[in-house]
Motif scaffolding. Structure first.
Motif, mmCIF file in Angstrom:
data_model
loop_
_atom_site.group_PDB
_atom_site.id
_atom_site.type_symbol
_atom_site.label_atom_id
_atom_site.label_comp_id
_atom_site.label_asym_id
_atom_site.label_seq_id
_atom_site.Cartn_x
_atom_site.Cartn_y
_atom_site.Cartn_z
ATOM 1 N N GLU A 206 0.815 -1.208 0.000
ATOM 2 C CA GLU A 206 0.000 0.000 0.000
ATOM 3 C C GLU A 206 0.858 1.272 0.000
ATOM 4 O OE1 GLU A 206 -2.160 -3.446 1.239
ATOM 5 O OE2 GLU A 206 -0.374 -2.538 2.155
ATOM 6 N N GLU A 207 2.124 1.157 0.363
ATOM 7 C CA GLU A 207 3.009 2.322 0.422
ATOM 8 C C GLU A 207 3.698 2.602 -0.919
ATOM 9 O OE1 GLU A 207 5.785 1.721 3.588
ATOM 10 O OE2 GLU A 207 4.250 1.196 5.058
ATOM 11 N N ILE A 208 3.625 1.670 -1.847
ATOM 12 C CA ILE A 208 4.381 1.799 -3.102
ATOM 13 C C ILE A 208 3.916 2.997 -3.921
ATOM 14 C CG2 ILE A 208 4.872 0.700 -5.315
ATOM 15 C CD1 ILE A 208 4.788 -2.005 -3.851
ATOM 16 N N GLU A 209 2.619 3.172 -4.058
ATOM 17 C CA GLU A 209 2.115 4.252 -4.908
ATOM 18 C C GLU A 209 2.556 5.616 -4.394
ATOM 19 O OE1 GLU A 209 -1.936 5.795 -7.168
ATOM 20 O OE2 GLU A 209 -2.043 4.104 -5.770
ATOM 21 N N GLY A 210 2.574 5.791 -3.088
ATOM 22 C CA GLY A 210 2.988 7.070 -2.514
ATOM 23 C C GLY A 210 4.418 7.429 -2.876
ATOM 24 N N VAL A 211 5.300 6.434 -2.872
ATOM 25 C CA VAL A 211 6.706 6.669 -3.216
ATOM 26 C C VAL A 211 6.831 7.095 -4.672
ATOM 27 C CG1 VAL A 211 8.915 5.502 -3.588
ATOM 28 C CG2 VAL A 211 7.653 5.139 -1.457
ATOM 29 N N ILE A 212 6.125 6.394 -5.559
ATOM 30 C CA ILE A 212 6.209 6.708 -6.987
ATOM 31 C C ILE A 212 5.561 8.058 -7.284
ATOM 32 C CG2 ILE A 212 5.519 5.948 -9.297
ATOM 33 C CD1 ILE A 212 5.757 3.063 -8.255
ATOM 34 N N ALA A 213 4.427 8.343 -6.640
ATOM 35 C CA ALA A 213 3.750 9.626 -6.842
ATOM 36 C C ALA A 213 4.637 10.781 -6.396
ATOM 37 C CB ALA A 213 2.429 9.642 -6.078
ATOM 38 N N ALA A 214 5.397 10.578 -5.309
ATOM 39 C CA ALA A 214 6.284 11.634 -4.808
ATOM 40 C C ALA A 214 7.366 11.968 -5.825
ATOM 41 C CB ALA A 214 6.922 11.189 -3.499
ATOM 42 N N GLN A 215 7.855 10.972 -6.542
ATOM 43 C CA GLN A 215 8.874 11.223 -7.563
ATOM 44 C C GLN A 215 8.287 11.918 -8.789
ATOM 45 O OE1 GLN A 215 11.574 10.948 -5.592
ATOM 46 N NE2 GLN A 215 12.662 10.245 -7.412
ATOM 47 N N ALA A 216 6.983 11.820 -8.963
ATOM 48 C CA ALA A 216 6.331 12.412 -10.130
ATOM 49 C C ALA A 216 5.870 13.852 -9.898
ATOM 50 C CB ALA A 216 5.132 11.549 -10.544
ATOM 51 N N ARG A 217 5.924 14.320 -8.652
ATOM 52 C CA ARG A 217 5.387 15.649 -8.338
ATOM 53 C C ARG A 217 6.184 16.785 -8.977
ATOM 54 N NH1 ARG A 217 4.619 13.559 -2.700
ATOM 55 N NH2 ARG A 217 2.458 12.791 -2.671
ATOM 56 N N ALA A 218 7.452 16.532 -9.248
ATOM 57 C CA ALA A 218 8.288 17.554 -9.887
ATOM 58 C C ALA A 218 9.102 16.893 -10.982
ATOM 59 C CB ALA A 218 9.199 18.207 -8.849
ATOM 60 N N PRO A 219 9.502 17.647 -12.001
ATOM 61 C CA PRO A 219 10.290 17.058 -13.085
ATOM 62 C C PRO A 219 11.618 16.492 -12.579
ATOM 63 C CG PRO A 219 9.467 19.239 -13.683
ATOM 64 C CD PRO A 219 9.208 19.070 -12.216
ATOM 65 N N GLY A 220 12.115 15.502 -13.316
ATOM 66 C CA GLY A 220 13.437 14.958 -13.013
ATOM 67 C C GLY A 220 13.456 13.776 -12.077
ATOM 68 N N GLY A 221 12.284 13.255 -11.699
ATOM 69 C CA GLY A 221 12.239 12.123 -10.782
ATOM 70 C C GLY A 221 12.512 10.793 -11.479
ATOM 71 N N ALA A 242 4.709 3.062 -12.260
ATOM 72 C CA ALA A 242 5.764 3.898 -12.842
ATOM 73 C C ALA A 242 5.334 4.418 -14.212
ATOM 74 C CB ALA A 242 7.056 3.098 -12.948
ATOM 75 N N VAL A 243 4.647 3.591 -14.988
ATOM 76 C CA VAL A 243 4.161 4.024 -16.299
ATOM 77 C C VAL A 243 3.025 5.040 -16.126
ATOM 78 C CG1 VAL A 243 3.002 3.294 -18.414
ATOM 79 C CG2 VAL A 243 4.869 1.922 -17.471
ATOM 80 N N ARG A 244 2.117 4.764 -15.194
ATOM 81 C CA ARG A 244 0.980 5.674 -14.978
ATOM 82 C C ARG A 244 1.449 7.063 -14.558
ATOM 83 N NH1 ARG A 244 -2.942 4.587 -10.064
ATOM 84 N NH2 ARG A 244 -3.011 2.490 -11.004
ATOM 85 N N TYR A 245 2.456 7.097 -13.656
ATOM 86 C CA TYR A 245 2.956 8.391 -13.171
ATOM 87 C C TYR A 245 4.099 8.926 -14.031
ATOM 88 C CZ TYR A 245 0.187 8.117 -8.871
ATOM 89 O OH TYR A 245 -0.843 8.082 -7.969
#
Length: 329
Positions: A206-221, A242-245
């Motif tokens: 359940e924690e995986i999406e939060g980590v990936i979303a955090a990298q997508a919030r700004a360019p360069g993640g 990773a593909v979705r975000y």
């Protein structure tokens, strides 16, 4: 009865035990197997099939002269502990283990039964031995990666996604204690290519999406999915998110590029399982773990998923194309 008849009778009687012994079935040997992944993992089943096939080619036929006691721990530390004790209590002739946590669980239960492992990153750091060339306990096997591969993951991720400036290392501390094994090479390479590195621990899916979303919030993640039982078990979920975000992500097993991961660089895992079968064969024939050096991978494969690259808006450099062992279209 004359002398000749007597000799023939005694000689024939003496031959009976020899004939009886010759007709006795071959001794059944027992080998425990503790897998670090869930039974539903197609990759794990495929690798285990390679192990079993290699044993058969060496003359070990299940149900004839060998019995496999198989347990799947599903990347659950508690199940690993339970199954490790269960297998040791069976007193097998040898145990085959996959992943560092599974091997650790077995090492806590026995110091006498020979253990052959695969996919252990740091056998010395994990306390399994003091020497790779001459294993010091009842444990030997095949490591999953060289520590320098961490820097290679970083380098390849930057090459395929040049705008990457921030990279999170996804790992579960409970099932991936070897993270520090890769950190020196990761940090050194990141520093040389101006990439900021952070550790993103995940303890539940359940924690995986939060980590990936955090990298997508700004360019360069970007993401490096570290090798451990938890991330391997949840790899398909990580790939989809990773593909979705739209976060460039690199994996450690080439098979993940086939499943939709952007890029993967790692060992020829089926070959490690086949080599482990050869060590089990030697143990069953009398070899001690200390006589079998712990071996490191010599062959690595690079795979790229072109469809995923296009979905992320990435153009693969020709030099990277030229080095790829497989390009999935």
């Amino acid at each position: 009865m004359n002398r000749r008849d007597f000799i023939m009778l005694v000689g024939g009687a003496a031959a009976w035990p020899l004939a009886a012994r010759a007709q006795q079935p071959e001794q059944m040997r027992r080998v425990g197997v503790l897998m670090g992944w869930p039974e539903s993992d197609a990759r794990g089943r495929s690798y285990l099939a390679a192990f079993r096939s290699a044993l058969a080619k060496l003359g070990w036929m299940e149900g004839n002269n060998i019995r496999i006691e198989l347990r799947w721990s599903a990347a659950d530390p508690n199940r690993m502990k339970m199954f490790a004790k269960e297998l040791v209590d069976l007193r097998p002739d040898a145990i085959f283990s996959q992943t560092t946590p599974a091997t650790s669980a077995l090492a806590r239960e026995t110091r006498t039964i020979p253990i052959v492992f695969v996919l252990v990153s740091d056998p010395i750091g994990s306390g399994f031995t003091t020497s790779l060339a001459r294993p010091s306990a009842n444990i030997t096997g095949f490591t999953g990666n060289d520590p320098a591969i961490g820097g290679k993951w970083m380098e390849l991720l930057k090459e395929i996604a040049p705008r990457t400036t921030r990279v999170a290392l996804v790992s579960n501390p409970a099932t991936g204690p070897q993270l520090q094994f890769y950190m020196p090479s990761i940090k050194a390479t990141a520093s040389s290519i101006a990439v900021e590195v952070s550790v993103a621990p995940v303890h539940a899916k359940e924690e995986i999406e939060g980590v990936i979303a955090a990298q997508a919030r700004a360019p360069g993640g970007g993401l490096i999915v570290m090798p451990d039982a938890f991330t391997n078990t949840n790899a398909e979920m990580i790939i989809a998110l990773a593909v979705r975000y739209r976060v460039p992500t690199i994996f450690n097993d080439p098979i993940y590029a086939e499943l939709g991961g952007l890029i993967a660089y790692g060992t020829d895992f089926p070959e490690l399982f086949r080599q482990a079968a050869e060590y089990i064969d030697q143990v069953l024939k009398g070899a001690k773990p200390g006589q079998l050096p712990i071996q490191q991978p010599t062959k690595y494969e690079l795979s790229i998923n072109l469809k995923t690259a296009k979905a992320l808006g990435l153009t693969i450099p020709p030099s990277l194309f030229a080095r790829a062992d497989e390009v999935i279209e």
